[in-house]
Design an enzyme around this catalytic site. Structure first.
Site, PDB file in Angstrom:
ATOM      1  N   GLU A  71     -64.209 -81.569 -18.915  1.00 40.97           N
ATOM      2  CA  GLU A  71     -64.366 -80.145 -19.213  1.00 40.97           C
ATOM      3  C   GLU A  71     -63.220 -79.677 -20.106  1.00 40.97           C
ATOM      4  O   GLU A  71     -62.267 -80.414 -20.372  1.00 40.97           O
ATOM      5  CB  GLU A  71     -64.337 -79.325 -17.916  1.00 40.97           C
ATOM      6  CG  GLU A  71     -65.692 -78.918 -17.382  1.00 40.97           C
ATOM      7  CD  GLU A  71     -66.278 -77.727 -18.126  1.00 40.97           C
ATOM      8  OE1 GLU A  71     -65.710 -77.316 -19.153  1.00 40.97           O
ATOM      9  OE2 GLU A  71     -67.314 -77.205 -17.671  1.00 40.97           O
ATOM     10  N   ASN A 100     -62.861 -70.166 -14.926  1.00 39.00           N
ATOM     11  CA  ASN A 100     -63.620 -71.321 -15.406  1.00 39.00           C
ATOM     12  C   ASN A 100     -63.324 -71.682 -16.849  1.00 39.00           C
ATOM     13  O   ASN A 100     -63.067 -72.840 -17.165  1.00 39.00           O
ATOM     14  CB  ASN A 100     -65.110 -71.031 -15.215  1.00 39.00           C
ATOM     15  CG  ASN A 100     -65.993 -72.199 -15.563  1.00 39.00           C
ATOM     16  OD1 ASN A 100     -66.259 -72.467 -16.733  1.00 39.00           O
ATOM     17  ND2 ASN A 100     -66.462 -72.911 -14.551  1.00 39.00           N
ATOM     18  N   ASN A 143     -69.533 -68.152 -17.625  1.00 40.58           N
ATOM     19  CA  ASN A 143     -69.073 -69.529 -17.786  1.00 40.58           C
ATOM     20  C   ASN A 143     -68.255 -69.670 -19.074  1.00 40.58           C
ATOM     21  O   ASN A 143     -67.080 -69.370 -19.087  1.00 40.58           O
ATOM     22  CB  ASN A 143     -70.281 -70.463 -17.765  1.00 40.58           C
ATOM     23  CG  ASN A 143     -69.940 -71.884 -17.447  1.00 40.58           C
ATOM     24  OD1 ASN A 143     -68.917 -72.395 -17.876  1.00 40.58           O
ATOM     25  ND2 ASN A 143     -70.776 -72.556 -16.682  1.00 40.58           N
ATOM     26  N   ASP A 155     -73.382 -74.297 -21.202  1.00 42.22           N
ATOM     27  CA  ASP A 155     -72.131 -74.265 -20.442  1.00 42.22           C
ATOM     28  C   ASP A 155     -71.036 -73.817 -21.414  1.00 42.22           C
ATOM     29  O   ASP A 155     -70.980 -72.668 -21.818  1.00 42.22           O
ATOM     30  CB  ASP A 155     -71.880 -75.649 -19.851  1.00 42.22           C
ATOM     31  CG  ASP A 155     -70.772 -75.675 -18.809  1.00 42.22           C
ATOM     32  OD1 ASP A 155     -69.866 -74.840 -18.878  1.00 42.22           O
ATOM     33  OD2 ASP A 155     -70.794 -76.557 -17.938  1.00 42.22           O
TER      34      ASP A 155
END
Length: 340
Positions: free
Chosen positions: A56, A142, A199, A259
């Site tokens: 990520e 996030n 997100n 995402d």
């Protein structure tokens, strides 16, 4: 007594060396001729690293000439270098996820474990800089991006307090899931907009549009079902003081949900989806697509000349070479200045 360090883990995870090809890559889809200006139809992404559990938070760290990304469940911040070697930048993180380069050239991070925004420190760790909103703990920050004025914008869904492999299971103190703006100079923290589960987020090159993905649909993967099926990117107009207005639908990906994503100098949105990267013009025209060997979670532009596109796709770190620089916004110009 001297400590025996022979069995302790090292920082080096991959020796210097070239990338690997993706087996059975099916090719890049060009849906609009404009995409051919930056991407060849016969280009292929390659594998720079494998074996993360959930990659990520990709960001090009210009001052250090490296690609930085998070392996969230493994609790590591990793760095890939142009000679091909990969090392641990910060070990034993508190489930770091999103990363960004601050206005001062220092990395800022989203942490699920400590439920905060933090800043890399000289001791090789990270120091929290935002932990609460109106006296209540944040949910689990996030993703993060930095505006032209140096303000730190971040999303705060509840994913990291729903999954023990990405944080810990606790009850949220806040009754909302929001996008925030934090001014490092004044320490002012503002709640800018609410979502089901915000997100990814990124600004247009001129800073006048903010894109935010809402992926409440992914809760079905976490808790076996959810009443909200939100899986889209929305856009806002951004005033000079950061105020958001004119909230509007921008896109839904063909498969899965968007995402993390990045916006290039043309204002094109390069977004993750269930099976690869989809590319859209600001007018919502789909320009193209390329598949990835695993579901991607985040992406960014980088490289010395900002002509490479990096993708974190579960256990893979991939890169796709472009025809020329594709990230020449204010942020990229600033980052190039840092490297001088």
């Amino acid at each position: 007594m001297t400590q025996d360090t022979s069995l302790l883990p090292g920082r080096l995870l991959r020796q210097a060396g070239g990338p690997k090809t993706i087996e059975k890559f099916t090719g890049i889809e060009i849906h609009d001729s404009r995409l051919e200006e930056v991407l060849s139809a016969d280009a292929e992404p390659v594998i720079l690293y494998q074996f993360t559990l959930h990659g990520e938070g990709t960001i090009w760290d210009t001052p250090n000439g490296r690609l930085v990304w998070s392996d969230v469940p493994n609790r590591r911040l990793l760095g890939w270098y142009p000679d091909g070697h990969v090392e641990v930048v910060i070990d034993n993180t508190e489930f770091m996820n999103g990363n960004a380069l601050g206005a001062d050239g220092v990395l800022v991070h989203c942490e699920h474990g400590r439920r905060c925004i933090s800043r890399s420190d000289v001791q090789g760790g990270a120091t929290p800089i935002v932990t609460h909103f109106e006296g209540k703990r944040l949910n689990s920050p996030n993703d993060v991006t930095v505006a032209a004025d140096g303000a730190i914008w971040f999303t705060d869904p509840t994913f990291g307090i729903l999954m023990p492999n990405q944080g810990s299971i606790v009850e949220p103190q806040l009754d909302h899931r929001s996008v925030y703006r934090f001014d490092p100079a004044t320490k002012d923290l503002r709640r800018m907009a609410d979502f089901e589960q915000p997100n990814g987020l990124f600004f247009s090159p001129d800073g006048r549009t903010l894109y935010v993905s809402d992926t409440a649909r992914s809760l079905g993967e976490i808790i076996g079902g959810h009443e909200k099926d939100t899986h889209e990117i929305v856009a806002f107009d951004v005033a000079e003081d950061g105020t958001l207005s004119n909230r509007r639908f921008f896109l839904r990906t063909d498969h899965g949900y968007p995402d993390g994503f990045a916006v290039d100098a043309r204002g094109w949105v390069w977004t993750t989806s269930g099976d690869g990267i989809q590319i859209y013009a600001p007018d919502r025209t789909k320009l193209g697509f390329f598949p990835t060997p695993a579901t991607p979670a985040n992406c960014c532009f980088g490289g010395k000349d900002m002509d490479r596109f990096f993708v974190a796709a579960k256990d893979y770190l991939l890169v796709l070479d472009l025809k020329g620089p594709s990230f020449l916004s204010r942020s990229a110009n600033f980052m190039r200045d840092l490297a001088r």
